[in-house]
Design a protein around this motif. Structure first.
Motif, PDB file in Angstrom:
ATOM      1  N   GLN A 142       0.803  -1.215   0.000  1.00 10.63           N
ATOM      2  CA  GLN A 142       0.000   0.000   0.000  1.00 10.63           C
ATOM      3  C   GLN A 142       0.842   1.273   0.000  1.00 10.63           C
ATOM      4  O   GLN A 142       0.427   2.291  -0.554  1.00 10.63           O
ATOM      5  CB  GLN A 142      -0.933   0.004   1.227  1.00 10.63           C
ATOM      6  N   ASP A 143       2.023   1.231   0.617  1.00  7.14           N
ATOM      7  CA  ASP A 143       2.822   2.448   0.738  1.00  7.14           C
ATOM      8  C   ASP A 143       4.293   2.088   0.805  1.00  7.14           C
ATOM      9  O   ASP A 143       4.665   0.978   1.228  1.00  7.14           O
ATOM     10  CB  ASP A 143       2.407   3.227   2.006  1.00  7.14           C
ATOM     11  N   ILE A 144       5.132   3.024   0.375  1.00  9.69           N
ATOM     12  CA  ILE A 144       6.579   2.872   0.470  1.00  9.69           C
ATOM     13  C   ILE A 144       7.163   4.240   0.792  1.00  9.69           C
ATOM     14  O   ILE A 144       6.759   5.247   0.214  1.00  9.69           O
ATOM     15  CB  ILE A 144       7.182   2.288  -0.826  1.00  9.69           C
ATOM     16  N   ILE A 145       8.084   4.284   1.755  1.00  8.68           N
ATOM     17  CA  ILE A 145       8.733   5.539   2.112  1.00  8.68           C
ATOM     18  C   ILE A 145      10.248   5.303   2.216  1.00  8.68           C
ATOM     19  O   ILE A 145      10.691   4.218   2.570  1.00  8.68           O
ATOM     20  CB  ILE A 145       8.204   6.107   3.450  1.00  8.68           C
ATOM     21  N   PRO A 146      11.045   6.310   1.906  1.00  3.38           N
ATOM     22  CA  PRO A 146      12.488   6.171   2.083  1.00  3.38           C
ATOM     23  C   PRO A 146      12.856   6.321   3.549  1.00  3.38           C
ATOM     24  O   PRO A 146      12.275   7.133   4.271  1.00  3.38           O
ATOM     25  CB  PRO A 146      13.041   7.333   1.247  1.00  3.38           C
ATOM     26  N   VAL A 147      13.801   5.510   3.998  1.00  3.56           N
ATOM     27  CA  VAL A 147      14.291   5.612   5.371  1.00  3.56           C
ATOM     28  C   VAL A 147      15.816   5.659   5.338  1.00  3.56           C
ATOM     29  O   VAL A 147      16.430   5.738   4.269  1.00  3.56           O
ATOM     30  CB  VAL A 147      13.776   4.443   6.240  1.00  3.56           C
ATOM     31  N   GLU A 148      16.436   5.621   6.485  1.00  2.00           N
ATOM     32  CA  GLU A 148      17.879   5.808   6.588  1.00  2.00           C
ATOM     33  C   GLU A 148      18.650   4.719   5.859  1.00  2.00           C
ATOM     34  O   GLU A 148      18.168   3.604   5.660  1.00  2.00           O
ATOM     35  CB  GLU A 148      18.290   5.856   8.067  1.00  2.00           C
ATOM     36  N   GLY A 149      19.856   5.074   5.437  1.00  2.00           N
ATOM     37  CA  GLY A 149      20.752   4.092   4.829  1.00  2.00           C
ATOM     38  C   GLY A 149      20.366   3.659   3.433  1.00  2.00           C
ATOM     39  O   GLY A 149      20.768   2.579   2.992  1.00  2.00           O
ATOM     40  N   GLY A 150      19.570   4.484   2.726  1.00  2.00           N
ATOM     41  CA  GLY A 150      19.157   4.114   1.380  1.00  2.00           C
ATOM     42  C   GLY A 150      18.151   2.983   1.344  1.00  2.00           C
ATOM     43  O   GLY A 150      17.948   2.359   0.291  1.00  2.00           O
ATOM     44  N   LYS A 151      17.513   2.710   2.469  1.00  2.00           N
ATOM     45  CA  LYS A 151      16.523   1.633   2.546  1.00  2.00           C
ATOM     46  C   LYS A 151      15.110   2.194   2.420  1.00  2.00           C
ATOM     47  O   LYS A 151      14.919   3.419   2.348  1.00  2.00           O
ATOM     48  CB  LYS A 151      16.687   0.863   3.860  1.00  2.00           C
ATOM     49  N   PHE A 152      14.127   1.296   2.416  1.00  2.00           N
ATOM     50  CA  PHE A 152      12.734   1.690   2.259  1.00  2.00           C
ATOM     51  C   PHE A 152      11.866   0.880   3.216  1.00  2.00           C
ATOM     52  O   PHE A 152      12.136  -0.297   3.458  1.00  2.00           O
ATOM     53  CB  PHE A 152      12.257   1.457   0.824  1.00  2.00           C
ATOM     54  N   LEU A 153      10.837   1.530   3.746  1.00  2.00           N
ATOM     55  CA  LEU A 153       9.842   0.834   4.561  1.00  2.00           C
ATOM     56  C   LEU A 153       8.605   0.638   3.698  1.00  2.00           C
ATOM     57  O   LEU A 153       8.124   1.583   3.070  1.00  2.00           O
ATOM     58  CB  LEU A 153       9.488   1.657   5.804  1.00  2.00           C
ATOM     59  N   ILE A 154       8.102  -0.588   3.643  1.00  2.09           N
ATOM     60  CA  ILE A 154       6.890  -0.885   2.897  1.00  2.09           C
ATOM     61  C   ILE A 154       5.838  -1.438   3.846  1.00  2.09           C
ATOM     62  O   ILE A 154       6.151  -2.107   4.829  1.00  2.09           O
ATOM     63  CB  ILE A 154       7.142  -1.889   1.742  1.00  2.09           C
ATOM     64  N   VAL A 155       4.575  -1.128   3.557  1.00  2.00           N
ATOM     65  CA  VAL A 155       3.458  -1.620   4.367  1.00  2.00           C
ATOM     66  C   VAL A 155       2.342  -2.048   3.417  1.00  2.00           C
ATOM     67  O   VAL A 155       2.277  -1.602   2.269  1.00  2.00           O
ATOM     68  CB  VAL A 155       2.934  -0.556   5.351  1.00  2.00           C
ATOM     69  N   GLY A 156       1.460  -2.928   3.893  1.00 10.96           N
ATOM     70  CA  GLY A 156       0.357  -3.381   3.052  1.00 10.96           C
ATOM     71  C   GLY A 156      -0.380  -4.565   3.629  1.00 10.96           C
ATOM     72  O   GLY A 156      -0.605  -4.654   4.841  1.00 10.96           O
ATOM     73  N   ASP A 157      -0.721  -5.517   2.724  1.00 13.74           N
ATOM     74  CA  ASP A 157      -1.453  -6.727   3.103  1.00 13.74           C
ATOM     75  C   ASP A 157      -0.591  -7.976   3.033  1.00 13.74           C
ATOM     76  O   ASP A 157      -1.081  -9.082   3.252  1.00 13.74           O
ATOM     77  CB  ASP A 157      -2.648  -6.940   2.157  1.00 13.74           C
ATOM     78  N   PHE A 158       0.656  -7.853   2.693  1.00 15.05           N
ATOM     79  CA  PHE A 158       1.519  -9.007   2.424  1.00 15.05           C
ATOM     80  C   PHE A 158       1.940  -9.736   3.704  1.00 15.05           C
ATOM     81  O   PHE A 158       1.960  -9.159   4.796  1.00 15.05           O
ATOM     82  CB  PHE A 158       2.775  -8.541   1.669  1.00 15.05           C
ATOM     83  N   THR A 159       2.278 -11.008   3.528  1.00 11.48           N
ATOM     84  CA  THR A 159       2.829 -11.806   4.625  1.00 11.48           C
ATOM     85  C   THR A 159       4.147 -12.463   4.226  1.00 11.48           C
ATOM     86  O   THR A 159       4.687 -13.278   4.973  1.00 11.48           O
ATOM     87  CB  THR A 159       1.836 -12.896   5.066  1.00 11.48           C
ATOM     88  N   ASN A 160       4.639 -12.107   3.036  1.00 13.68           N
ATOM     89  CA  ASN A 160       5.951 -12.588   2.604  1.00 13.68           C
ATOM     90  C   ASN A 160       6.528 -11.561   1.635  1.00 13.68           C
ATOM     91  O   ASN A 160       5.786 -10.886   0.917  1.00 13.68           O
ATOM     92  CB  ASN A 160       5.854 -13.951   1.933  1.00 13.68           C
ATOM     93  N   PHE A 161       7.848 -11.446   1.616  1.00 11.32           N
ATOM     94  CA  PHE A 161       8.530 -10.557   0.684  1.00 11.32           C
ATOM     95  C   PHE A 161       9.891 -11.148   0.354  1.00 11.32           C
ATOM     96  O   PHE A 161      10.555 -11.722   1.223  1.00 11.32           O
ATOM     97  CB  PHE A 161       8.700  -9.148   1.289  1.00 11.32           C
ATOM     98  N   ASP A 162      10.291 -10.996  -0.902  1.00 10.69           N
ATOM     99  CA  ASP A 162      11.599 -11.473  -1.366  1.00 10.69           C
ATOM    100  C   ASP A 162      11.752 -12.979  -1.154  1.00 10.69           C
ATOM    101  O   ASP A 162      12.862 -13.482  -0.951  1.00 10.69           O
ATOM    102  CB  ASP A 162      12.718 -10.699  -0.644  1.00 10.69           C
ATOM    103  N   ASN A 163      10.612 -13.684  -1.166  1.00 10.59           N
ATOM    104  CA  ASN A 163      10.632 -15.134  -0.928  1.00 10.59           C
ATOM    105  C   ASN A 163      11.400 -15.487   0.344  1.00 10.59           C
ATOM    106  O   ASN A 163      12.072 -16.515   0.427  1.00 10.59           O
ATOM    107  CB  ASN A 163      11.249 -15.880  -2.125  1.00 10.59           C
ATOM    108  N   ALA A 164      11.285 -14.616   1.359  1.00 10.33           N
ATOM    109  CA  ALA A 164      12.051 -14.806   2.597  1.00 10.33           C
ATOM    110  C   ALA A 164      11.620 -16.059   3.349  1.00 10.33           C
ATOM    111  O   ALA A 164      12.437 -16.732   3.978  1.00 10.33           O
ATOM    112  CB  ALA A 164      11.887 -13.590   3.500  1.00 10.33           C
TER     113      ALA A 164
END
Length: 533
Positions: A142-164
């Motif tokens: 649903q949303d993505i914002i830039p955070v420290e260290g060139g990283k990003f915070l993402i939020v939404g409905d997911f329960t998995n990312f990057d096949n982690a």
């Protein structure tokens, strides 16, 4: 009368018998329905050379029958006819036209269409194929914002990312590295995240994060009402309280939230938080109660606030913001849904949606709200859209672009999209022709003023586009940024939209997130990196 009906029936039956006889059996004795119609042309499988190219490049399509039908032959690139350069019986040399985009080539002969090979149109806006989009998220981002260290915070409905495949899941909130991989130093797994949708995120100056959405608990703690504050490692910020019985228990560090869905979350410089969405009440748990049996008890205190509220940094309700101190509740506010909100540089908030009033004053689906929560009378909102506004974006020059279900704005006919001056008056310089053949759900503005529209449409101003189009600042279709195949999903699917496009600093690229699973005919699970020149 009966005799007349009898003879009429005989005549009709005779006509039917005669007609059937002529249709079923020709004078030659052949059944006309068994005749086969040979195709006018044939296109060889994979018969395009090369299979990719730029606008104005010349390519060759192989097959047979082209010469005989040269006068009525058209070669279409996603609906756009190319210029025929040379035609033989077995090949056609054709120039790739302006507004061609990636997809299957189609040949047209009169009213017959022949689907040909896949052709990738190269251009100034391309998918970054190195970015691991295919591993992405298993549900909406649903949303993505830039955070420290060139990283990003993402939020939404997911329960998995990057096949982690982390035990317990990646629950609705994740931090990702600049290369698109999941940041494993963030907290995941059992008893983390929210059990329901997280819609918005904000980064605090000290490295903590705010997340909001439609959840009622977080990390297993109850009474975390649609807004939570996280430590930098992703853990819920808590504090210990002592109940009347002397029991010490952890609770959310934010003392209250809202009962409903937060669609907009805005952090002020003083640490206060403005929330908007689909909610009627601010709620705050009172842990200091005792039941009739002497046991610890709890009550969820509620205060009517009507879709918009401001909270102090500790999560308590700010009663200096659009609040009726006499009746101890929020003022009337809007009389309908707020679909989108923008936090403006001067601290005001622009809201759009389906409402027609704000605090009893006319506000036709748009309003600008002062820093105290009152309606800004200097913004022209009394004569706005005739139907709901879905999205709003602000250009670098301060103007606003709106899209939605409306077809008039301030009484003038507009094709579901309009641009406003900073004071809310109509800007007639945006001319989009017939606009979208479908619904536009989201708008994003590029640094140079180009307009990205996504939604559920198949054309824009008669140019075939798959749920994605880039416009020039004047509203015309950009000739260089529309060669990609767009968002490849059904036109009636609201997933065919970017919920957020984030421009990356010092780089001609952007990250787009949403509910899509394919972009430019490539697997892109809810996230894609797009480069442009």
């Amino acid at each position: 009368m009966k005799i007349l009906r009898f003879f009429t029936g005989i005549i009709i039956a005779g006509i039917c018998l005669q007609a059937c006889s002529k249709d079923d059996v020709a004078s030659s004795g052949k059944d006309p329905y068994k005749d086969t119609v040979s195709p006018a042309i044939l296109i060889s499988k994979g018969g395009v050379l090369p299979d990719r190219g730029h606008i104005n490049d010349e390519i060759i399509i192989r097959g047979k029958g082209f010469k005989a039908h040269q006068q009525e032959l058209s070669i279409l690139f996603n609906g756009q006819p190319g210029t025929l350069v040379d035609v033989t019986d077995s090949s056609v040399k054709v120039k790739v036209p302006v507004f061609a985009s990636t997809g299957n080539i189609t040949a047209q002969v009169g009213q017959q269409y022949f689907f040909g090979p896949f052709f990738r149109v190269l251009g100034a806006m391309e998918t970054d194929t190195v970015y691991p989009s295919s591993r992405g998220a298993d549900n909406f981002i649903q949303d993505i914002i830039p955070v420290e260290g060139g990283k990003f915070l993402i939020v939404g409905d997911f329960t998995n990312f990057d096949n982690a495949n982390i035990d317990g899941g990646v629950n609705r909130v994740a931090r990702i590295n600049g290369d698109g991989t999941i940041d494993r130093s963030f907290r995941y797994g059992k008893n983390t995240g929210a059990p329901a949708t997280v819609v918005r995120a904000a980064a605090m100056p000290d490295g903590r994060y705010l997340v909001a959405g439609s959840f009622a608990s977080y990390e297993g703690l109850p009474y975390v009402s649609s807004i939570a504050r996280l430590y930098n490692n992703g853990g819920l910020e808590t504090e210990n309280i002592t109940r009347p019985s002397g029991k010490v228990q952890p609770v959310s560090a934010l003392k209250g939230g809202v009962s409903g869905v937060v669609t907009g979350l805005h952090l002020q410089q003083d640490g206060k938080m403005i929330v908007v969405g689909y909610f009627r009440y601010y709620v705050k748990p009172n842990y200091n109660l005792v039941s009739v049996t002497g046991a610890d008890s709890l009550h969820l205190d509620s205060t009517m606030v009507n879709f918009m509220a401001r909270l102090h940094p500790d999560g308590t309700l700010d009663t200096s913001y659009n609040y009726d101190l006499v009746n101890h509740r929020g003022k009337e506010g809007v009389n309908g849904a707020i679909n989108k909100s923008l936090f403006l540089p001067d601290g005001k908030v622009l809201i759009v949606g389906g409402f027609t009033k704000y605090n009893g004053q006319p506000a036709q689906r748009i309003a600008r709200i002062n820093t105290d929560g009152s309606l800004d009378p200097t913004f022209k909102s009394a004569e706005g859209a005739n139907f709901p506004i879905y999205d709003v974006a602000q250009q670098p020059d301060g103007k606003f672009i709106l899209t939605g279900l409306f077809n008039t704005y301030a009484g003038l006919a507009v094709p579901y999209i309009v641009r406003l001056m900073p004071d809310g008056s109509l800007d007639p310089s945006l001319q989009v022709g017939t606009g979208a053949e479908g619904t536009v759900y989201n708008i994003n503005i590029m640094p140079q003023g180009q307009i990205i529209l996504t939604g559920a449409f198949t054309e824009f101003n008669k140019v075939v586009r798959n749920n994605f189009v880039v416009l020039n600042p004047d509203g015309s279709v950009h000739t260089a940024y529309n060669t990609n195949g767009g968002i490849n999903m059904g036109t009636n699917d609201v997933n065919a939209a970017f919920t957020k496009v984030l421009q990356l600093p010092n780089d001609h690229s952007m990250l787009a997130v949403g509910g899509f699973t394919r972009f430019d005919f490539r697997p892109c699970n809810r996230i894609v990196r797009i480069t442009y020149q």
